[in-house]
Design an enzyme around this catalytic site. Structure first.
Site, PDB file in Angstrom:
ATOM      1  N   ARG A  46       4.183   5.004 -12.395  1.00 59.95           N
ATOM      2  CA  ARG A  46       3.938   4.940 -10.956  1.00 59.95           C
ATOM      3  C   ARG A  46       4.893   5.915 -10.257  1.00 59.95           C
ATOM      4  NH1 ARG A  46       8.347   3.603  -9.905  1.00 59.95           N
ATOM      5  NH2 ARG A  46       7.963   3.864  -7.688  1.00 59.95           N
ATOM      6  N   GLY A  47       4.721   6.018  -8.922  1.00 56.85           N
ATOM      7  CA  GLY A  47       5.507   6.996  -8.161  1.00 56.85           C
ATOM      8  C   GLY A  47       4.654   8.249  -8.042  1.00 56.85           C
ATOM      9  N   ALA A  48       4.543   8.779  -6.825  1.00 52.94           N
ATOM     10  CA  ALA A  48       3.585   9.859  -6.574  1.00 52.94           C
ATOM     11  C   ALA A  48       3.744  11.059  -7.520  1.00 52.94           C
ATOM     12  CB  ALA A  48       3.689  10.291  -5.105  1.00 52.94           C
ATOM     13  N   ARG A  90      -5.756   5.747  -8.223  1.00 50.28           N
ATOM     14  CA  ARG A  90      -4.930   5.358  -7.066  1.00 50.28           C
ATOM     15  C   ARG A  90      -5.212   6.345  -5.929  1.00 50.28           C
ATOM     16  NH1 ARG A  90       0.948   3.376  -7.831  1.00 50.28           N
ATOM     17  NH2 ARG A  90       0.256   2.060  -6.120  1.00 50.28           N
ATOM     18  N   GLN A 197       9.617  -2.951  -6.909  1.00 54.21           N
ATOM     19  CA  GLN A 197      10.105  -1.680  -7.453  1.00 54.21           C
ATOM     20  C   GLN A 197      11.593  -1.469  -7.131  1.00 54.21           C
ATOM     21  OE1 GLN A 197       7.204  -2.132  -5.918  1.00 54.21           O
ATOM     22  NE2 GLN A 197       5.621  -0.710  -6.569  1.00 54.21           N
ATOM     23  N   ASP A 238       4.154   9.037  -0.363  1.00 50.42           N
ATOM     24  CA  ASP A 238       2.967   9.198  -1.215  1.00 50.42           C
ATOM     25  C   ASP A 238       2.016  10.240  -0.653  1.00 50.42           C
ATOM     26  OD1 ASP A 238       4.025   6.391  -1.957  1.00 50.42           O
ATOM     27  OD2 ASP A 238       2.697   7.045  -3.572  1.00 50.42           O
ATOM     28  N   LYS A 249       5.405   3.336   0.408  1.00 50.46           N
ATOM     29  CA  LYS A 249       5.326   1.929   0.003  1.00 50.46           C
ATOM     30  C   LYS A 249       5.366   0.972   1.192  1.00 50.46           C
ATOM     31  CE  LYS A 249       4.799   0.575  -3.211  1.00 50.46           C
ATOM     32  NZ  LYS A 249       3.407   0.244  -3.589  1.00 50.46           N
TER      33      LYS A 249
HETATM   34  O1  MRU Z   1       3.018   1.831  -5.795  1.00 47.96           O
HETATM   35  P1  MRU Z   1       4.086   2.771  -6.263  1.00 47.96           P
HETATM   36  O2  MRU Z   1       5.203   2.081  -6.946  1.00 47.96           O
HETATM   37  O3  MRU Z   1       3.523   3.937  -7.050  1.00 47.96           O
HETATM   38  O4  MRU Z   1       4.659   3.386  -4.907  1.00 47.96           O
HETATM   39  C1  MRU Z   1       5.658   4.374  -4.990  1.00 47.96           C
HETATM   40  C2  MRU Z   1       6.196   4.795  -3.684  1.00 47.96           C
HETATM   41  O5  MRU Z   1       5.752   4.353  -2.641  1.00 47.96           O
HETATM   42  C3  MRU Z   1       7.250   5.853  -3.702  1.00 47.96           C
HETATM   43  O6  MRU Z   1       8.096   5.723  -2.613  1.00 47.96           O
HETATM   44  C4  MRU Z   1       6.579   7.245  -3.658  1.00 47.96           C
HETATM   45  O7  MRU Z   1       5.544   7.350  -4.575  1.00 47.96           O
HETATM   46  C5  MRU Z   1       7.565   8.327  -3.905  1.00 47.96           C
HETATM   47  S1  MRU Z   1       8.161   8.366  -5.565  1.00 47.96           S
HETATM   48  C6  MRU Z   1       9.192   9.708  -5.669  1.00 47.96           C
END
Ligand code: MRU
Length: 346
Positions: A46-48, A90, A197, A238, A249
């Site tokens: 996960r994470g963009a 996603r 997270q 994201d 998030k």
């Molecule tokens: O649902 P997630 O855990 O993928 O959400 C992640 C976030 O919202 C992060 O803040 C974002 O992707 C940036 S990660 C460098």
């Protein structure tokens, strides 16, 4: 050393299964598209930035069965199917579509070459994007660290470290960089309900790096701001629209409103790949909604009556008017964002 959340093994991807952290550091090897889709949807990865790069390698997996003497039509059909399946996993993080489009455009640009050569070129492209993400984060983190004073008290939300990127991280990367420069810091970590997270991943990464940190429930941030002198909030993103409105998030928006009320700088740290220049404003950003079970079934047991109606957006949208500046791999972007954001591309 920060962990490697994803590694390409030549014909398959190795990831850390983030759903198991912090109790277990478990690795998964992924060599087919259904398993990869499940891993992205279930937030094993996960994470963009991380989902963008893992999807780029996913394209290589989706076409690996195509024989080297197969026709280009067969190859491009497999490419299109793989890309469309992965894009649907996603919807909010634009890095996913950005990486998949980059893979497709690379294939298109080399259409006149043999099927085998295109397959090899796509692996090289994914590896190049992997290395670029690593380098982008390091550059971004250095810019971000410049905004963090010595003895800083910082609030952050959701995980934006090495686990959420190829390496090092964005908002957390900036904190790691400031820490490595010898600055004394203290980080207040929002737990980040419903999937935690912050509690599970940020606390694990910050503790591994030896950064002083304290876990708070999301609803404690206001009181922390009232009671202690907080120097800044820094979070990831994201998707960022051309005017600076930012999806991140769920809970980011409330933190931004609180920061405004308490006169605390609110920074968004994200690579240029997270900006969606095609969208004028944040209302156009699609917001992923997650299932009720993630809210009803918390902490290893059911925490609400079975048939509870639940609304669980995974992200929210923070208006650019609440954002002090963006930290990117190309430098700090200050307001007025309508003018400064398009300049990033110059
Ligand atoms: O649902 P997630 O855990 O993928 O959400 C992640 C976030 O919202 C992060 O803040 C974002 O992707 C940036 S990660 C460098």
């Amino acid at each position: 050393m920060p962990v490697s959340t994803l590694v390409w093994l030549g014909d398959k991807i190795k990831i850390i299964d983030q759903t198991e952290l912090p109790l277990k550091l478990k690795y998964l090897e992924i060599s087919d598209i259904p398993t990869l889709k499940e891993a992205i949807i279930k937030l094993r990865i996960r994470g963009a930035p991380a989902i963008g790069i893992v999807a780029a390698f996913g394209v290589c997996i989706g076409i690996k069965h195509i024989a080297k003497d197969a026709s280009k039509d067969v190859l491009f059909a497999a490419l299109k199917t793989t890309i469309s399946e992965l894009k649907q996993t996603r919807p909010t993080a634009v890095n996913l579509a950005w990486a998949l489009d980059a893979m497709f455009n690379t294939a298109e640009a080399n259409r006149q070459r043999s099927t085998q050569t295109i397959k090899e070129i796509l692996i090289t492209k994914a590896l190049q994007m992997y290395e670029e993400d690593r380098a982008d984060n390091r550059r971004l983190a250095k810019f971000g660290a410049g905004l963090i004073p010595n003895n800083a008290q910082i609030i952050t939300h959701c995980n934006t470290g090495a686990l959420a990127t190829v390496d090092f991280g964005t908002a957390l990367g900036s904190i790691f960089h400031a820490h490595a420069e010898g600055k004394k810091l203290h980080v207040w970590v929002d737990e980040t309900r419903p999937l935690l997270q912050g509690a599970r991943l940020n606390m694990w990464e910050l503790q591994n790096e030896g950064v002083d940190c304290t876990l708070i429930c999301d609803n404690t941030a206001a009181f922390v701001m009232q009671k202690f002198k907080i120097d800044l909030c820094i979070v990831g993103a994201d998707r960022i629209a051309a005017n600076g409105d930012t999806a991140n998030k769920i809970g980011t928006y409330s933190l931004a409103v609180l920061s405004k009320h308490h006169n605390i700088p609110f920074y968004i740290a994200a690579p240029v790949s997270t900006f969606d220049f095609a969208l004028e404003h944040g209302e156009q950003i699609p917001i992923e909604e997650r299932g009720a079970d993630e809210v009803i079934q918390g902490f290893g047991k059911r925490i609400a009556p079975k048939n509870s109606r639940v609304y669980s957006p995974a992200f929210d949208m923070t208006s650019s008017s609440l954002i002090t500046a963006f930290v990117t791999d190309r430098g700090i972007i200050n307001p007025p964002f309508e003018q400064t954001i398009p300049n990033i591309l110059c």
